[in-house]
Design a protein around this motif. Sequence first.
Motif, PDB file in Angstrom:
ATOM      1  N   LEU A 162      -8.283  -1.403   3.712  1.00  0.00           N
ATOM      2  CA  LEU A 162      -8.242  -0.238   3.643  1.00  0.00           C
ATOM      3  C   LEU A 162      -7.757   0.937   4.985  1.00  0.00           C
ATOM      4  O   LEU A 162      -7.176   1.686   4.808  1.00  0.00           O
ATOM      5  CB  LEU A 162     -10.400   0.818   4.214  1.00  0.00           C
ATOM      6  CG  LEU A 162     -10.542   0.516   3.206  1.00  0.00           C
ATOM      7  CD1 LEU A 162     -11.975   0.259   3.133  1.00  0.00           C
ATOM      8  CD2 LEU A 162     -10.928   1.409   2.653  1.00  0.00           C
ATOM      9  N   PHE A 216      -4.214   1.981   4.043  1.00  0.00           N
ATOM     10  CA  PHE A 216      -4.279   2.769   3.038  1.00  0.00           C
ATOM     11  C   PHE A 216      -4.612   4.104   4.724  1.00  0.00           C
ATOM     12  O   PHE A 216      -5.070   5.398   3.163  1.00  0.00           O
ATOM     13  CB  PHE A 216      -5.085   3.122   2.551  1.00  0.00           C
ATOM     14  CG  PHE A 216      -4.748   2.322   1.071  1.00  0.00           C
ATOM     15  CD1 PHE A 216      -3.946   2.562  -0.551  1.00  0.00           C
ATOM     16  CD2 PHE A 216      -4.832   0.722   0.933  1.00  0.00           C
ATOM     17  CE1 PHE A 216      -3.553   1.377  -0.948  1.00  0.00           C
ATOM     18  CE2 PHE A 216      -4.718   0.173  -0.140  1.00  0.00           C
ATOM     19  CZ  PHE A 216      -3.680   0.481  -0.812  1.00  0.00           C
ATOM     20  N   ALA A 237       0.593  -1.156  -0.102  1.00  0.00           N
ATOM     21  CA  ALA A 237       0.016   0.068   0.262  1.00  0.00           C
ATOM     22  C   ALA A 237       1.160   1.479   0.032  1.00  0.00           C
ATOM     23  O   ALA A 237       0.530   2.467  -0.698  1.00  0.00           O
ATOM     24  CB  ALA A 237      -0.842  -0.319   1.010  1.00  0.00           C
ATOM     25  N   GLU A 247     -13.520  -0.348  -0.748  1.00  0.00           N
ATOM     26  CA  GLU A 247     -14.372   0.887  -0.536  1.00  0.00           C
ATOM     27  C   GLU A 247     -15.677  -0.154  -1.325  1.00  0.00           C
ATOM     28  O   GLU A 247     -16.862  -0.208  -0.410  1.00  0.00           O
ATOM     29  CB  GLU A 247     -14.458   2.630  -0.906  1.00  0.00           C
ATOM     30  CG  GLU A 247     -13.790   2.790   0.036  1.00  0.00           C
ATOM     31  CD  GLU A 247     -13.400   4.121  -0.333  1.00  0.00           C
ATOM     32  OE1 GLU A 247     -14.437   4.840  -1.464  1.00  0.00           O
ATOM     33  OE2 GLU A 247     -13.323   5.053   0.188  1.00  0.00           O
ATOM     34  N   ARG A 292      -3.500   3.945  -6.671  1.00  0.00           N
ATOM     35  CA  ARG A 292      -3.714   4.269  -4.910  1.00  0.00           C
ATOM     36  C   ARG A 292      -5.455   4.344  -5.402  1.00  0.00           C
ATOM     37  O   ARG A 292      -5.824   4.273  -4.725  1.00  0.00           O
ATOM     38  CB  ARG A 292      -2.616   5.104  -3.643  1.00  0.00           C
ATOM     39  CG  ARG A 292      -2.794   5.085  -3.192  1.00  0.00           C
ATOM     40  CD  ARG A 292      -1.630   6.061  -2.623  1.00  0.00           C
ATOM     41  NE  ARG A 292      -2.057   6.045  -0.795  1.00  0.00           N
ATOM     42  CZ  ARG A 292      -1.485   5.751   0.056  1.00  0.00           C
ATOM     43  NH1 ARG A 292      -0.865   4.440  -0.315  1.00  0.00           N
ATOM     44  NH2 ARG A 292      -1.704   5.449   0.959  1.00  0.00           N
ATOM     45  N   GLN A 293      -5.956   5.677  -5.897  1.00  0.00           N
ATOM     46  CA  GLN A 293      -6.956   6.443  -5.186  1.00  0.00           C
ATOM     47  C   GLN A 293      -8.177   5.081  -6.172  1.00  0.00           C
ATOM     48  O   GLN A 293      -8.975   5.067  -5.628  1.00  0.00           O
ATOM     49  CB  GLN A 293      -7.390   7.653  -6.321  1.00  0.00           C
ATOM     50  CG  GLN A 293      -8.626   8.131  -6.165  1.00  0.00           C
ATOM     51  CD  GLN A 293      -8.447   9.810  -6.804  1.00  0.00           C
ATOM     52  OE1 GLN A 293      -7.052   9.999  -6.908  1.00  0.00           O
ATOM     53  NE2 GLN A 293      -9.248  10.524  -7.016  1.00  0.00           N
ATOM     54  N   VAL A 336      -8.328   2.393  -3.252  1.00  0.00           N
ATOM     55  CA  VAL A 336      -8.779   2.508  -2.423  1.00  0.00           C
ATOM     56  C   VAL A 336     -10.068   2.467  -2.808  1.00  0.00           C
ATOM     57  O   VAL A 336     -11.498   1.284  -1.944  1.00  0.00           O
ATOM     58  CB  VAL A 336      -8.718   3.549  -1.904  1.00  0.00           C
ATOM     59  CG1 VAL A 336      -9.468   4.358  -0.705  1.00  0.00           C
ATOM     60  CG2 VAL A 336      -7.158   3.762  -1.594  1.00  0.00           C
TER      61      VAL A 336
END
Length: 407
Positions: free
Chosen positions: A185, A188, A120, A136, A128-129, A132
């Motif tokens: 999560l 991150f 991570a 989610e 990376r965005q 995530v």
Amino acid sequence: MAAEMALVKPISISKFGRTTPKLGNSTTRVPYTRFFTISMSATTSSQPTKPSRKGTKKGIKESLLTPRFYTTDFDEMEMLFNTEINKNLNEAEFEALLQEFKTDYNQTHFVRNKEFKEAADKMQGPLRQIFVEFLERSCTAEFSGFLLYKELGRRLKKTNPVVAEIFSLMSRDEARHAGFLNKGLSDFNLALDLGFLTKARKYTFFKPKFIFYATYLSEKIGYWRYITIFRHLKENPDYQVYPIFKYFENWCQDENRHGDFFSALMKAQPQFLNDWKAKLWSRFFCLSVYVTMYLNDCQRTDFYEGIGLNTKEFDMHVIIETNRTTARIFPAVLDVENPEFKRKLDRMVEINQKLIALGEEENPVVKNFKRVPLIAALASELLAAYLMKPIESGSVDVAEFEPQLVY
């Protein structure tokens, strides 16, 4: 028709086009950031929330393509699984399924190691965005299944203890998956507030037969997504950007077992499979699930390119394999191997991208005026895809052999 479909050569995994992953500098560690708890809003507007012990809660906007929470008519469910009312219930088959779930093959599978946080920290930029967001959405979908299965297990306990226990054990699996994703999560510096989700999210009502169609498809398409990604990354380890994918081979067998259970449920309710209405609804749910996945994934090509997949080729592989599996139980399925079907999906993607771009339009009158023809065009493509000549399929007599197809 199922036999004819089986003769068509499947898409080879090796044909998936690879692109350069957007990983940034793999040796650079991200700077320290605050830890946030994410609470997904029950409405499309952002609302301020109280800060948690771990940090500030961040609202996430929902859309038509966001994973949803479901509820159903539990009284009707109790009638469907009452052995005194429904003589089609194969108690021996459900007992065998129960023993399969009790074995709990993945009890010790979801064990993390230091690779997770290290991977991570190396992930940078758009990947990376979008990764995530993948965690989610996946966590929300798994948690949604947990809530539905848990309630069904509770409500059916007196009516049919065997079926109720299977639902409870499936909720165990879904909770395990959701927890594993939520732990991801934390790598991150984020976390989903699952307690908030339970209370604040809107629940979509589906009649029991619609729950059967939708959930069967969801579990089977989940199987094909996970196993396809696992096999691809096993052949192409350079794209293994995060260790969660190494768990997908065993993980996807949970999805497959859940789908097999819903196949058995539908066999026990032949009225959901053997008339013209069942054919129409089967096609409708196939189209809904396939289109939702395709539109969602085409909004997130950075993610699939980041792990070396061509998004559209990957999705079509998953759709075709899911459709072939589904054809063993549904009375009718879409002809997804007709090239025109993919052309319609691609046109929907173009229209959806234009709709998304309208979100930046500040004038609401102008925005709504421009949306009308686009929504009409999207509806037209959906209707045209639905009205394509379907494939007559399905046989409750062969559904029991389904694991041989997908394992």
